[in-house]
Design a protein around this motif. Structure first.
Motif, mmCIF file in Angstrom:
data_model
loop_
_atom_site.group_PDB
_atom_site.id
_atom_site.type_symbol
_atom_site.label_atom_id
_atom_site.label_comp_id
_atom_site.label_asym_id
_atom_site.label_seq_id
_atom_site.Cartn_x
_atom_site.Cartn_y
_atom_site.Cartn_z
ATOM 1 N N ALA A 171 2.772 -5.424 3.228
ATOM 2 C CA ALA A 171 3.773 -5.925 2.289
ATOM 3 C C ALA A 171 3.196 -6.173 0.905
ATOM 4 O O ALA A 171 3.944 -6.222 -0.080
ATOM 5 C CB ALA A 171 4.394 -7.207 2.826
ATOM 6 N N GLY A 172 1.881 -6.323 0.817
ATOM 7 C CA GLY A 172 1.254 -6.539 -0.476
ATOM 8 C C GLY A 172 0.989 -5.271 -1.253
ATOM 9 O O GLY A 172 0.507 -5.321 -2.389
ATOM 10 N N VAL B 197 2.901 -10.409 -2.793
ATOM 11 C CA VAL B 197 4.001 -9.785 -2.047
ATOM 12 C C VAL B 197 5.298 -9.887 -2.846
ATOM 13 O O VAL B 197 6.049 -8.906 -2.980
ATOM 14 C CB VAL B 197 4.162 -10.444 -0.669
ATOM 15 C CG1 VAL B 197 5.415 -9.927 0.040
ATOM 16 C CG2 VAL B 197 2.932 -10.189 0.189
#
Length: 316
Positions: A170-171, A199
């Motif tokens: 997600a980052g 994120v």
């Protein structure tokens, strides 16, 4: 239920721009070539008695971005089968639930009225078996389900539904700027990352102007109480202000599970630092119909202290 679909049918990409058309093509490939699950091997293998693994040690210590990501990818890959067996009935195959209380998007409309979802490009982060994405697709939206765990996405393939699946962190979202109208995350990613602002900035980047991001996490007040569903979970045992991560580690001190604590104020500041405007903060009450226990969540505790916090954010 423990056997997943062919691992080659999940798109796994490093951080790079990935068009929605390419992602949807991957989703069609997943749908058209998904094999039946449940076949048993006819090959006889010798039985090897493996030693019982040691229980991980639970502690509170620092854990950075890389260590947290590696540990949680491995944990969810190892525990996805058990998770889906234990909670699959409650989650359903195509239901959008925001947390253990059972708040349903059908009623909450945190992403907007269901009729307004038609034709919207939606990114689900920490999708697990993509139950929320399947519900979104049924409303006429065009979801993409993203998760760090390969095994969780194999369960998404097992359930089916043709939702495009992407395995990524997600980052480092592998999508072009402004690819989506909406983003959502029901207990996905944010509780487990060491740098939530990273994120949030990534989510903002892939949203179009005016886009909405809604995410749920364990309510921060729960960190002051033992994670127990009974009366023992109602007495404060730790400082609410202690941000030290909860870590489970093996005998060599390597993290195998990490969860990060942020206070309510921290979460609000993270949202602002990520470039969003906080529209609402929802704390679901425990409904009378829900008699289940889910880890530390229970009717007893749910009627007294909040268990889930849902942040409704918009990009200007």
């Amino acid at each position: 239920m423990r056997e997943g679909a062919h691992p080659g049918r999940i798109a796994a990409y490093p951080a790079q721009d990935l068009s929605l058309e390419a992602t949807r093509a991957i989703g069609r490939l997943c749908r058209d070539t998904r094999r039946r699950v449940g076949r048993k091997s006819t090959t006889r293998e010798p039985i090897i008695q493996e030693p019982e693994p040691l229980e991980p040690e639970a502690t509170r210590r620092d854990a950075g971005v890389t260590e947290s990501s590696r540990a949680n990818r491995g944990w969810w890959d190892r525990n996805a089968d058990e998770y889906q067996i234990e909670h699959g009935t409650f989650l359903g195959d195509d239901r959008f639930v925001w947390g253990p209380e059972g708040l349903d998007e059908v009623e909450a409309e945190l992403l907007g009225p269901p009729e307004d979802l038609k034709g919207k490009d939606v990114l689900e982060i920490g999708a697990g078996a993509a139950q929320c994405s399947r519900w979104l697709a049924a409303q006429g939206a065009r979801p993409v389900a993203l998760d760090l765990s390969h095994r969780q996405l194999q369960h998404a393939l097992r359930i089916g539904g043709g939702v495009p699946l992407v395995e990524a962190d997600a980052g480092a979202l592998p999508f072009a700027d402004g690819s989506f109208d909406l983003a959502c995350s029901a207990y996905g990613a944010l509780p487990f990352v060491a740098d939530p602002v990273r994120v949030l900035r990534e989510v903002r980047r892939v949203l179009r102007p005016g886009g909405r991001f809604v995410f749920s996490v364990t309510h921060p007040i729960r960190w002051a109480f033992p994670d127990e569903p009974g009366p023992e979970g109602l007495s404060i045992s730790a400082s609410y202000f202690d941000r030290t991560p909860y870590v489970e580690q093996d005998e060599e001190g390597r993290a195998v599970y990490v969860e990060h604590h942020r206070t309510i104020g921290d979460r609000v500041r993270d949202v602002v630092a990520g470039g969003f405007r906080l529209v609402d903060l929802v704390e679901p009450e425990w409904p009378a119909w829900n008699t289940q226990e889910w880890g530390g969540w229970s009717p007893l505790r749910g009627n007294l202290i909040p268990g889930t916090a849902i942040f409704v954010c918009e990009r200007d």
